[in-house]
Enzyme design. Sequence first.
Site, PDB file in Angstrom:
ATOM      1  N   GLU A  33       0.868  -0.966  -0.154  1.00 10.89           N
ATOM      2  CA  GLU A  33       0.046  -0.100   0.096  1.00 10.89           C
ATOM      3  C   GLU A  33       0.861   1.212   0.034  1.00 10.89           C
ATOM      4  O   GLU A  33       1.742   1.114   0.777  1.00 10.89           O
ATOM      5  CB  GLU A  33      -0.901   0.079   1.359  1.00 10.89           C
ATOM      6  N   THR A  35       2.777   2.039  -2.217  1.00 11.45           N
ATOM      7  CA  THR A  35       4.267   1.707  -2.857  1.00 11.45           C
ATOM      8  C   THR A  35       4.023   2.038  -4.440  1.00 11.45           C
ATOM      9  O   THR A  35       5.225   2.306  -4.919  1.00 11.45           O
ATOM     10  CB  THR A  35       4.443   0.084  -2.484  1.00 11.45           C
ATOM     11  N   ASP A  36       2.992   2.027  -4.965  1.00 15.21           N
ATOM     12  CA  ASP A  36       2.831   2.313  -6.322  1.00 15.21           C
ATOM     13  C   ASP A  36       3.475   3.378  -6.904  1.00 15.21           C
ATOM     14  O   ASP A  36       4.478   3.372  -7.597  1.00 15.21           O
ATOM     15  CB  ASP A  36       1.375   2.040  -6.904  1.00 15.21           C
ATOM     16  N   GLY A 122     -12.722   2.581  -0.342  1.00 14.21           N
ATOM     17  CA  GLY A 122     -11.160   2.179  -0.690  1.00 14.21           C
ATOM     18  C   GLY A 122     -11.183   0.884  -1.785  1.00 14.21           C
ATOM     19  O   GLY A 122     -10.301   0.363  -1.684  1.00 14.21           O
ATOM     20  N   LEU A 123     -12.363   0.923  -2.293  1.00 16.61           N
ATOM     21  CA  LEU A 123     -12.508  -0.245  -3.545  1.00 16.61           C
ATOM     22  C   LEU A 123     -12.183   0.231  -4.881  1.00 16.61           C
ATOM     23  O   LEU A 123     -12.506  -0.384  -6.053  1.00 16.61           O
ATOM     24  CB  LEU A 123     -13.810  -1.046  -3.236  1.00 16.61           C
ATOM     25  N   SER A 124     -11.956   1.552  -5.021  1.00 16.84           N
ATOM     26  CA  SER A 124     -11.411   2.102  -6.412  1.00 16.84           C
ATOM     27  C   SER A 124     -12.583   2.188  -7.412  1.00 16.84           C
ATOM     28  O   SER A 124     -12.502   1.809  -8.519  1.00 16.84           O
ATOM     29  CB  SER A 124     -10.565   1.420  -6.985  1.00 16.84           C
ATOM     30  N   ASP A 171      -4.615   0.878  -8.964  1.00 16.38           N
ATOM     31  CA  ASP A 171      -6.179   0.742  -9.222  1.00 16.38           C
ATOM     32  C   ASP A 171      -6.430   0.714 -10.542  1.00 16.38           C
ATOM     33  O   ASP A 171      -7.230  -0.221 -11.097  1.00 16.38           O
ATOM     34  CB  ASP A 171      -6.838   1.765  -8.484  1.00 16.38           C
TER      35      ASP A 171
END
Length: 384
Positions: A33, A35-36, A122-124, A171
């Site tokens: 999380e 990290t992208d 938070g599920l995009s 995402d």
Amino acid sequence: MEMKTKIREKFKSLYKTEGEVFASAGRINLIGEHTDYNGGYVFPGAIDCGIMVEIKPNGTDKVKAFSLDYDEYVEFGLTEEDKPQQHWPRYIFGVCREIIKRGGKVEGFDCAFAGDVPLGAGLSSSAALESAFAFALNELFNGGTIDKFELAKIGQSTEHNYCGVKCGIMDQFASIFGKKGCLIRLNCKTLEHKYFPFDPQGYKVVLIDSCVKHELASSAYNKRRESCENAVAAIRKNHPDVEFLSDAKRVWLEEVREEIPEEDFLRAEYVIGEVQRVLDVCDALERGDYETVGEMMYQTHFGMSKLYEVSCPELDFLNKLARKCDVTGSRVMGGGFGGCTINLVKEELYDKFIEAVKEKFPAEFGHDVKIYDVVISDGARKVE
Ligand code: GLA
């Protein structure tokens, strides 16, 4: 009534014709999380809820869009000056503009869409929206010639340039590349990725939605990103090859401890740890070692709560309760500031855990949680 039927009925009554139907998905993320945008790994998968859109070119230079969820109709043009004021049309407008900016073609179209990704959990849901439109407009106006990597980047640039969130690629990538039953280990620096079949025998993956929504989540998110960039700039003075935090060693961060604000140090400390945890989880998964996977999830939660500071009392409470109920792994998922925890639970402990959550959370916070069982599914696609 089924979502597709509702969309079709609405489309027909609005535009007196029929279009083609496309869909894309929300996502979960097992670990990795924040990290992208730091050039690290993430481990997401698309889920069985998302956005569905019916769409048809209309031979004009105007987009006509109807959101079933907001019960709102909007029209806009396709030049930069036509940017809509309202929130949701911006995503569609942004996708159109990003395709055009890349030399792709978009002309006027009619559309109606709806979704079943819970908003703000938070599920995009926004990535699902971007990806559904990027995929559809690629098929309708560009003969499918824009590759999937670019489609994901079109969604990401939409967030950056039209919605004010300087997000990473996770995402949109998951929403476009998602594959049934598989998680994707994605290297966000190179976009190299590998599908991992994910079916932990004897375990369930469940999301607990705290139903907390943070008003200032996007500015707080952008601030985290700035802290990481500050830390990189300081480290780079000693180690010029460091481009992202994922390139940095923990000791290199120590070297600049006195030079950067403590806050930036803590943010970077979390990221460097998290980059390593994703790799550890991949190894553990290959051995079928779910205890280690779970332990890493708890460590991520600790880091997100105490170092990155993107948790909240409700999520910390759910995390502690999971520990108490012997849940194997639990952590806040996604950007944070509210939304869900993701939990890896032994099947035999599942009922007791859910019962405890349903009883204890409302007693503490005065409102209910929502529970979503996770089904890993396909990403962007045409719906027959
Ligand atoms: C949000 C962003 C992603 C990623 C996560 C945190 O979902 O859109 O790019 O940074 O937060 O991992």
